[in-house]
Design a protein around this motif. Structure first.
Motif, mmCIF file in Angstrom:
data_model
loop_
_atom_site.group_PDB
_atom_site.id
_atom_site.type_symbol
_atom_site.label_atom_id
_atom_site.label_comp_id
_atom_site.label_asym_id
_atom_site.label_seq_id
_atom_site.Cartn_x
_atom_site.Cartn_y
_atom_site.Cartn_z
ATOM 1 N N LEU A 47 102.208 -74.605 -49.166
ATOM 2 C CA LEU A 47 102.740 -75.508 -48.145
ATOM 3 C C LEU A 47 103.645 -74.746 -47.178
ATOM 4 O O LEU A 47 103.574 -74.950 -45.968
ATOM 5 N N THR A 48 104.498 -73.882 -47.721
ATOM 6 C CA THR A 48 105.417 -73.089 -46.911
ATOM 7 C C THR A 48 105.767 -71.822 -47.670
ATOM 8 O O THR A 48 106.228 -71.893 -48.811
ATOM 9 N N PHE A 49 105.570 -70.666 -47.018
ATOM 10 C CA PHE A 49 105.932 -69.380 -47.604
ATOM 11 C C PHE A 49 107.321 -69.007 -47.115
ATOM 12 O O PHE A 49 107.589 -68.984 -45.917
ATOM 13 N N LEU A 50 108.223 -68.730 -48.066
ATOM 14 C CA LEU A 50 109.597 -68.392 -47.724
ATOM 15 C C LEU A 50 109.836 -66.890 -47.651
ATOM 16 O O LEU A 50 110.696 -66.446 -46.902
ATOM 17 N N GLY A 51 109.135 -66.126 -48.470
ATOM 18 C CA GLY A 51 109.434 -64.703 -48.580
ATOM 19 C C GLY A 51 110.678 -64.515 -49.426
ATOM 20 O O GLY A 51 110.952 -65.290 -50.339
ATOM 21 N N GLY A 52 111.470 -63.490 -49.086
ATOM 22 C CA GLY A 52 112.706 -63.239 -49.816
ATOM 23 C C GLY A 52 113.743 -64.292 -49.469
ATOM 24 O O GLY A 52 113.709 -64.887 -48.398
ATOM 25 N N ALA A 53 114.674 -64.511 -50.390
ATOM 26 C CA ALA A 53 115.662 -65.561 -50.153
ATOM 27 C C ALA A 53 116.927 -65.301 -50.953
ATOM 28 O O ALA A 53 116.858 -64.919 -52.124
ATOM 29 N N SER A 54 118.064 -65.518 -50.319
ATOM 30 C CA SER A 54 119.328 -65.481 -51.047
ATOM 31 C C SER A 54 119.395 -66.717 -51.941
ATOM 32 O O SER A 54 118.739 -67.731 -51.680
ATOM 33 N N SER A 55 120.200 -66.636 -52.987
ATOM 34 C CA SER A 55 120.333 -67.766 -53.916
ATOM 35 C C SER A 55 120.826 -69.016 -53.208
ATOM 36 O O SER A 55 120.336 -70.122 -53.471
ATOM 37 N N ASP A 56 121.796 -68.860 -52.307
ATOM 38 C CA ASP A 56 122.350 -70.019 -51.594
ATOM 39 C C ASP A 56 121.310 -70.698 -50.721
ATOM 40 O O ASP A 56 121.181 -71.925 -50.740
ATOM 41 N N ARG A 57 120.580 -69.905 -49.956
ATOM 42 C CA ARG A 57 119.581 -70.486 -49.046
ATOM 43 C C ARG A 57 118.429 -71.104 -49.834
ATOM 44 O O ARG A 57 117.912 -72.160 -49.477
ATOM 45 N N LEU A 58 118.042 -70.449 -50.923
ATOM 46 C CA LEU A 58 116.978 -70.975 -51.773
ATOM 47 C C LEU A 58 117.402 -72.319 -52.384
ATOM 48 O O LEU A 58 116.620 -73.272 -52.403
ATOM 49 N N GLN A 59 118.645 -72.399 -52.844
ATOM 50 C CA GLN A 59 119.141 -73.657 -53.408
ATOM 51 C C GLN A 59 119.163 -74.748 -52.345
ATOM 52 O O GLN A 59 118.787 -75.890 -52.616
ATOM 53 N N LYS A 60 119.559 -74.417 -51.130
ATOM 54 C CA LYS A 60 119.575 -75.400 -50.042
ATOM 55 C C LYS A 60 118.154 -75.892 -49.772
ATOM 56 O O LYS A 60 117.933 -77.093 -49.591
ATOM 57 N N ALA A 61 117.186 -74.980 -49.753
ATOM 58 C CA ALA A 61 115.785 -75.379 -49.537
ATOM 59 C C ALA A 61 115.314 -76.297 -50.667
ATOM 60 O O ALA A 61 114.657 -77.309 -50.413
ATOM 61 N N MET A 62 115.642 -75.957 -51.912
ATOM 62 C CA MET A 62 115.230 -76.803 -53.047
ATOM 63 C C MET A 62 115.861 -78.192 -52.948
ATOM 64 O O MET A 62 115.185 -79.198 -53.183
ATOM 65 N N ASP A 63 117.130 -78.241 -52.593
ATOM 66 C CA ASP A 63 117.796 -79.541 -52.438
ATOM 67 C C ASP A 63 117.142 -80.352 -51.320
ATOM 68 O O ASP A 63 116.877 -81.549 -51.479
ATOM 69 N N ASN A 64 116.868 -79.691 -50.190
ATOM 70 C CA ASN A 64 116.234 -80.379 -49.060
ATOM 71 C C ASN A 64 114.844 -80.887 -49.426
ATOM 72 O O ASN A 64 114.472 -82.019 -49.084
ATOM 73 N N VAL A 65 114.073 -80.053 -50.095
ATOM 74 C CA VAL A 65 112.708 -80.446 -50.482
ATOM 75 C C VAL A 65 112.761 -81.592 -51.497
ATOM 76 O O VAL A 65 111.975 -82.537 -51.400
ATOM 77 N N ALA A 66 113.671 -81.522 -52.443
ATOM 78 C CA ALA A 66 113.790 -82.598 -53.432
ATOM 79 C C ALA A 66 114.023 -83.940 -52.738
ATOM 80 O O ALA A 66 113.415 -84.950 -53.100
ATOM 81 N N THR A 67 114.858 -83.931 -51.722
ATOM 82 C CA THR A 67 115.114 -85.154 -50.963
ATOM 83 C C THR A 67 113.882 -85.565 -50.156
ATOM 84 O O THR A 67 113.504 -86.737 -50.128
ATOM 85 N N ALA A 68 113.224 -84.587 -49.528
ATOM 86 C CA ALA A 68 112.088 -84.870 -48.642
ATOM 87 C C ALA A 68 110.867 -85.420 -49.380
ATOM 88 O O ALA A 68 110.099 -86.188 -48.811
ATOM 89 N N VAL A 69 110.688 -85.023 -50.636
ATOM 90 C CA VAL A 69 109.491 -85.458 -51.372
ATOM 91 C C VAL A 69 109.830 -86.461 -52.479
ATOM 92 O O VAL A 69 108.965 -86.801 -53.276
ATOM 93 N N LYS A 70 111.060 -86.939 -52.472
ATOM 94 C CA LYS A 70 111.539 -87.820 -53.539
ATOM 95 C C LYS A 70 110.629 -89.026 -53.765
ATOM 96 O O LYS A 70 110.370 -89.407 -54.896
ATOM 97 N N ASN A 71 110.129 -89.618 -52.713
ATOM 98 C CA ASN A 71 109.326 -90.834 -52.844
ATOM 99 C C ASN A 71 107.832 -90.612 -52.651
ATOM 100 O O ASN A 71 107.101 -91.554 -52.412
ATOM 101 N N PHE A 72 107.387 -89.364 -52.761
ATOM 102 C CA PHE A 72 105.961 -89.137 -52.521
ATOM 103 C C PHE A 72 105.130 -89.679 -53.673
ATOM 104 O O PHE A 72 105.492 -89.583 -54.835
ATOM 105 N N GLU A 73 104.029 -90.293 -53.299
ATOM 106 C CA GLU A 73 103.080 -90.844 -54.271
ATOM 107 C C GLU A 73 101.962 -89.827 -54.487
ATOM 108 O O GLU A 73 101.531 -89.172 -53.536
ATOM 109 N N PRO A 74 101.470 -89.683 -55.733
ATOM 110 C CA PRO A 74 100.303 -88.814 -55.937
ATOM 111 C C PRO A 74 99.181 -89.226 -54.992
ATOM 112 O O PRO A 74 99.037 -90.399 -54.651
ATOM 113 N N PHE A 75 98.405 -88.248 -54.557
ATOM 114 C CA PHE A 75 97.320 -88.525 -53.617
ATOM 115 C C PHE A 75 96.120 -87.651 -53.935
ATOM 116 O O PHE A 75 96.264 -86.563 -54.499
#
Length: 186
Positions: A47-75
């Protein structure tokens, strides 16, 4: 020297579909000479390639994605065809393509935006959902488009499965499976 860690978000392929694709790839290997074939446990839809990532930025991405896909239904998704990336007569990638899916497109857009908001610089090419199945044509003759019709001989009907999870994967170049799920999102 330690290799830099690379990460990406992907739609998870269910185990039974990975095994079905493995069987198809075994048949394709007999007629399509590529240097390497993807290990079946590594099948995914990036879906999205990040490449290398600092721990802080990676955690922010995980938090953002968790919120963004929280209500997704299987498809459902369907694997429908083969395609290539690279030169027409000497492709670098053989892939299995998907039937267009607005649900997959929506998830990809949300994951991509979440990663941008976390400060990542991301690929700007349009999203082309696929499963990479082989790399680097090594045939003695040039690759020909009719080779892509081998899929229809092996699998005349689309292969269907449900996307039920998104994962953050880490790449391990010297292991099998090469991709390790670091975090799952459902």
């Amino acid at each position: 020297m330690e290799q830099q860690r690379h990460f990406f978000f992907a739609a998870v392929i269910p185990d039974e579909m990975k095994k079905a694709m493995k069987a198809h790839c075994e048949q394709l290997k007999e007629v399509l000479p590529f240097r390497s074939w993807v290990y079946y446990e590594d099948f995914h839809i990036t879906l999205t390639f990040l490449g290398g990532a600092s721990s802080d930025r990676l955690q922010k991405a995980m938090d953002n994605v968790a919120t963004a896909v929280k209500n997704f239904e299987p498809f459902p998704l369907q694997i429908t065809n083969l395609g290539i990336f690279g030169k027409k007569d000497e492709p670098r990638v053989l892939w299995a393509g998907m039937k267009e899916s607005s649900a997959l497109q929506s998830i990809q857009t949300n994951v991509y935006s979440s990663c941008l908001d976390a400060g990542f610089e991301l690929e700007t090419r349009p999203f082309r959902p696929h499963l990479t199945i082989a790399r680097k044509w090594i045939g003695e003759e040039p690759f020909q488009r009719q080779f892509l019709e081998k899929w229809a001989e092996i699998q005349p009907e689309p292969l269907e499965f449900n996307v039920q999870q998104i994962a953050l994967y880490e790449t391990h170049l010297n292991k099998l499976p090469k991709y390790e799920a670091v975090q799952m999102f459902t």
